[in-house]
Scaffold this motif. Sequence first.
Motif, short mmCIF file in Angstrom:
data_model
loop_
_atom_site.label_atom_id
_atom_site.label_comp_id
_atom_site.label_asym_id
_atom_site.label_seq_id
_atom_site.Cartn_x
_atom_site.Cartn_y
_atom_site.Cartn_z
N HIS A 159 63.69 97.94 112.51
CA HIS A 159 62.84 99.34 111.92
C HIS A 159 62.02 99.92 112.99
N SER A 160 62.26 101.09 113.40
CA SER A 160 61.10 101.52 114.42
C SER A 160 59.92 102.20 113.74
N TYR A 202 52.15 110.78 119.08
CA TYR A 202 52.93 111.38 118.44
C TYR A 202 53.22 110.82 117.09
N THR A 203 53.49 111.57 116.08
CA THR A 203 53.93 110.99 114.75
C THR A 203 55.25 111.78 114.19
N GLN A 204 55.86 110.79 113.67
CA GLN A 204 57.24 111.39 113.25
C GLN A 204 57.56 111.23 111.62
N TYR A 205 58.20 112.27 111.05
CA TYR A 205 58.17 112.16 109.65
C TYR A 205 59.89 112.43 109.37
N GLY A 206 60.43 111.63 108.73
CA GLY A 206 61.95 111.68 108.64
C GLY A 206 62.62 111.60 107.18
N HIS A 207 63.88 111.81 107.12
CA HIS A 207 64.36 112.02 105.82
C HIS A 207 63.95 113.10 104.63
N THR A 231 67.74 112.57 103.37
CA THR A 231 68.57 113.29 104.28
C THR A 231 68.78 112.25 105.50
N GLY A 232 69.85 112.39 106.08
CA GLY A 232 70.28 111.51 107.18
C GLY A 232 70.49 109.90 106.76
N ASN A 233 70.36 109.03 107.61
CA ASN A 233 70.79 107.63 107.14
C ASN A 233 69.78 107.17 106.37
N ALA A 234 69.81 107.39 104.99
CA ALA A 234 68.93 106.79 103.91
C ALA A 234 69.75 106.48 102.72
N THR A 235 69.25 105.29 102.13
CA THR A 235 69.76 104.61 100.76
C THR A 235 69.15 105.60 99.64
N GLY A 236 67.97 106.11 99.77
CA GLY A 236 67.48 106.85 98.42
C GLY A 236 66.17 107.53 99.27
N PRO A 237 65.44 108.23 98.29
CA PRO A 237 64.46 109.11 98.65
C PRO A 237 63.16 108.28 99.22
N HIS A 238 62.68 108.44 100.34
CA HIS A 238 61.35 108.07 100.95
C HIS A 238 60.91 108.84 102.18
N LEU A 239 59.88 108.42 102.73
CA LEU A 239 59.44 109.09 103.88
C LEU A 239 59.44 107.96 105.24
N HIS A 240 60.29 108.43 105.95
CA HIS A 240 60.25 107.19 107.15
C HIS A 240 59.16 107.91 108.14
N PHE A 241 58.04 107.06 108.63
CA PHE A 241 57.17 107.39 109.39
C PHE A 241 56.85 106.54 110.61
N GLU A 242 56.58 107.45 111.88
CA GLU A 242 56.57 106.56 113.17
C GLU A 242 55.40 107.00 113.72
N ALA A 243 54.95 105.93 114.74
CA ALA A 243 53.85 106.52 115.61
C ALA A 243 54.38 106.32 116.87
N ARG A 244 54.29 107.27 117.86
CA ARG A 244 54.97 107.08 119.33
C ARG A 244 53.90 107.12 120.28
N THR A 245 54.37 107.00 121.63
CA THR A 245 53.47 107.27 122.76
C THR A 245 53.98 108.53 123.35
N SER A 251 59.91 104.99 121.91
CA SER A 251 58.51 104.78 122.46
C SER A 251 57.45 104.56 121.27
N ASP A 252 58.17 103.77 120.13
CA ASP A 252 57.51 103.59 118.88
C ASP A 252 56.34 102.60 119.08
N MET A 253 55.19 102.47 118.39
CA MET A 253 54.24 101.75 118.19
C MET A 253 54.12 101.24 116.82
N ASP A 254 53.13 100.20 116.48
CA ASP A 254 53.05 99.93 114.93
C ASP A 254 52.31 100.96 114.26
N PRO A 255 53.09 101.60 113.19
CA PRO A 255 52.18 102.73 112.30
C PRO A 255 51.09 101.95 111.58
N VAL A 256 51.31 100.97 111.27
CA VAL A 256 49.95 100.53 110.19
C VAL A 256 48.92 100.17 111.20
N ALA A 257 49.00 99.74 112.43
CA ALA A 257 47.88 99.49 113.22
C ALA A 257 47.40 100.53 113.69
#
Length: 266
Positions: A159-160, A202-207, A231-245, A251-257
């Motif tokens: 999981h990225s 950078y931050t990303q918001y998916g699905h 939408t996209g590759n998802a098994t149910g509604p949710h928000l995919h969130f990424e933190a990137r350089t 270029s992902d990094m730990d989103p929680v940190a």
Amino acid sequence: MAFTRATGKHRAPCRMTRRGAKALGIAALATTGVIGSPASPALAADTETSAADTGLSQIIAIEGDLADRIDAQADAQRHQADAAEAKAKAEADAKKKAEAKARKAKAAAARAKEDRESEARAARSAERARLGTFQLPVAGSYVSTGYKSSGSLWSSGSHSGIDFHAASGSSVVAVGAGTVVEAGWGGAYGNNIVLRMTDGTYTQYGHLSSIAVSVGQSVGQGQRIGLSGATGNATGPHLHFEARTTPSYGSDMDPVAYLRAHGVTV
């Protein structure tokens, strides 16, 4: 033969001339103190009877007038000196007051400048704090799938980003202030948005089920940018969130940190 007296320098002075000379001589002697001494009473008596004729009283009057003039001149000079001193003092006092006023004005200007600079620094600090303040992308949510979780659901094998629990149609907001660099279909991410944050990350918001912003738009912290979905590759509604350089995948990094570093409790 009659005798004729010669004229010119051999002519004897007339009576009036002799009398005038004598009077002047007596006046001079009286001035020096010769006339009037006990040794010559006859001469003193003569002087007394002829004083009016010799003009002694006029000499005394002239001397008195001269003394008055000298006193008047001295008074005038003293008045001029006093006036000059008073004028110099007034000018000095005026100069001191002007200098004091200028110093006060300069000090006031310096304080005003310092106050303006202080206010500007406070405003910049507040703006930095505002820009640096982050929040959860879905209010009251929690992480349902962690970062680097493994499984066949992800093409890379892990999981990225992280998934936030969100029912379909939940409001999704920008975690912080930034600029939209991507807004549209993102393949496996479905409808997605990528923001360039003010700190250069950078931050990303998916699905997402819908997108409410466009590329180039500036957004503030907490501003709604879309609605959650599946939408996209998802098994149910949710928000995919990424933190990137960078804005790109990989270029992902730990989103929680990342969120915790920006003051968000995850």
